[in-house]
Design a protein around this motif. Structure first.
Motif, PDB file in Angstrom:
ATOM      1  N   UNK A  45       0.992  -1.256   0.063  1.00  0.00           N
ATOM      2  CA  UNK A  45      -0.117   0.050  -0.010  1.00  0.00           C
ATOM      3  C   UNK A  45       0.925   1.200   0.069  1.00  0.00           C
ATOM      4  N   UNK A  46       0.747   2.141  -0.921  1.00  0.00           N
ATOM      5  CA  UNK A  46       1.381   3.431  -0.927  1.00  0.00           C
ATOM      6  C   UNK A  46       0.499   4.596  -0.244  1.00  0.00           C
ATOM      7  N   UNK A  47       1.343   5.335   0.585  1.00  0.00           N
ATOM      8  CA  UNK A  47       0.622   6.258   1.128  1.00  0.00           C
ATOM      9  C   UNK A  47       1.614   7.307   1.853  1.00  0.00           C
ATOM     10  N   UNK A  48       1.031   8.287   2.214  1.00  0.00           N
ATOM     11  CA  UNK A  48       2.062   9.600   2.892  1.00  0.00           C
ATOM     12  C   UNK A  48       1.816   9.195   4.431  1.00  0.00           C
ATOM     13  N   UNK A  49       2.836   9.915   5.106  1.00  0.00           N
ATOM     14  CA  UNK A  49       2.739   9.910   6.597  1.00  0.00           C
ATOM     15  C   UNK A  49       1.725  11.317   6.737  1.00  0.00           C
ATOM     16  N   UNK A  50       0.465  11.146   7.082  1.00  0.00           N
ATOM     17  CA  UNK A  50      -0.311  12.187   7.217  1.00  0.00           C
ATOM     18  C   UNK A  50       0.045  13.140   8.327  1.00  0.00           C
ATOM     19  N   UNK A  96      12.213  14.357   8.903  1.00  0.00           N
ATOM     20  CA  UNK A  96      11.305  15.525   8.819  1.00  0.00           C
ATOM     21  C   UNK A  96      11.891  16.383   7.798  1.00  0.00           C
ATOM     22  N   UNK A  97      11.346  16.713   6.736  1.00  0.00           N
ATOM     23  CA  UNK A  97      11.794  17.261   5.451  1.00  0.00           C
ATOM     24  C   UNK A  97      11.597  18.874   5.645  1.00  0.00           C
ATOM     25  N   UNK A  98      10.511  19.086   5.871  1.00  0.00           N
ATOM     26  CA  UNK A  98      10.125  20.676   6.308  1.00  0.00           C
ATOM     27  C   UNK A  98       8.554  20.604   6.649  1.00  0.00           C
ATOM     28  N   UNK A  99       8.377  21.806   7.846  1.00  0.00           N
ATOM     29  CA  UNK A  99       6.916  21.804   8.422  1.00  0.00           C
ATOM     30  C   UNK A  99       6.785  20.501   8.956  1.00  0.00           C
ATOM     31  N   UNK A 100       5.680  19.872   8.836  1.00  0.00           N
ATOM     32  CA  UNK A 100       5.284  18.694   9.292  1.00  0.00           C
ATOM     33  C   UNK A 100       5.264  17.445   8.475  1.00  0.00           C
ATOM     34  N   UNK A 101       6.002  17.543   7.270  1.00  0.00           N
ATOM     35  CA  UNK A 101       6.231  16.595   6.325  1.00  0.00           C
ATOM     36  C   UNK A 101       7.275  15.557   6.663  1.00  0.00           C
ATOM     37  N   UNK A 102       6.661  14.349   7.000  1.00  0.00           N
ATOM     38  CA  UNK A 102       7.652  13.077   7.072  1.00  0.00           C
ATOM     39  C   UNK A 102       7.932  12.238   5.926  1.00  0.00           C
TER      40      UNK A 102
END
Length: 191
Positions: A45-50, A96-102
């Motif tokens: 399953x492909x998905x973002x880390x929300x 953590x790339x930027x802001x809350x994005x993992x």
């Protein structure tokens, strides 16, 4: 109403949702997905880390791992506005790339080709029942979906559904929308 305004207004509504309501609705959405054959039959399953106020995918990721499914998360490539997916086996493989994005650390995880991913959970902010969506504005998923041939679904709160929205040539609709109250086969809503 343009996409930017629609996105801003919906994010304000989502951010106003009480945390306990958000958690309860997320659980219903994930339960609905978990019982469906498109999920049951998918190995990867492909998905973002929300991040809040999105439907909480960490609940889904934990469930996938507990039943032996593979989880692939996206790594954005800002220079091309493309992305690649990597298999995650633990949250320690994220950065953590930027802001809350993992995103996955590519030195800690394995690349997953588009044909390895059986079901792609596509994020967004505003959705129509025909499967079109307004995302976060980067166009990353539309680019990826243009070469992805597997099944697609979006996990959406009912309040994120709208009657209509502007659609552009490059927009690619998702096949399924799962809310806390319904499962929508989007092709039946497309003219």
């Amino acid at each position: 109403m343009d996409k930017s305004t629609s996105r801003k207004e919906m994010l304000a509504k989502l951010n106003a949702m009480p945390e306990e309501v958000h958690t309860e609705k997320t659980e219903k959405i994930i339960q609905r997905l978990a019982e469906d054959p498109i999920f049951v039959n998918a190995a990867t399953i492909g998905m973002t880390i929300s991040a809040f106020p999105e439907v909480d995918t960490t609940q889904l990721i934990d469930y996938c791992w507990s039943i032996g499914k593979k989880v692939a998360a996206p790594k954005c490539i800002p220079s091309t506005r493309g992305m690649d997916f990597y298999i995650l086996t633990d949250y320690s493989e994220l950065e953590n790339v930027y802001m809350k994005l993992l995103e996955p650390r590519i030195d800690k995880s394995r690349y997953a080709s588009p044909n390895e991913i059986d079901l792609m959970i596509v994020p967004g902010v505003v959705f129509s029942k025909s499967g079109y969506r307004i995302g976060f504005g980067g166009g990353y998923y539309d680019r990826y979906l243009s070469v992805y041939e597997g099944k697609t679904a979006s996990l959406v709160f009912d309040m994120q559904l709208v009657e209509s929205m502007p659609v552009e040539n490059h927009d690619i609709p998702v096949q399924h929308i799962i809310t806390e109250n319904e499962w929508i086969e989007t092709i039946g809503w497309r003219k």
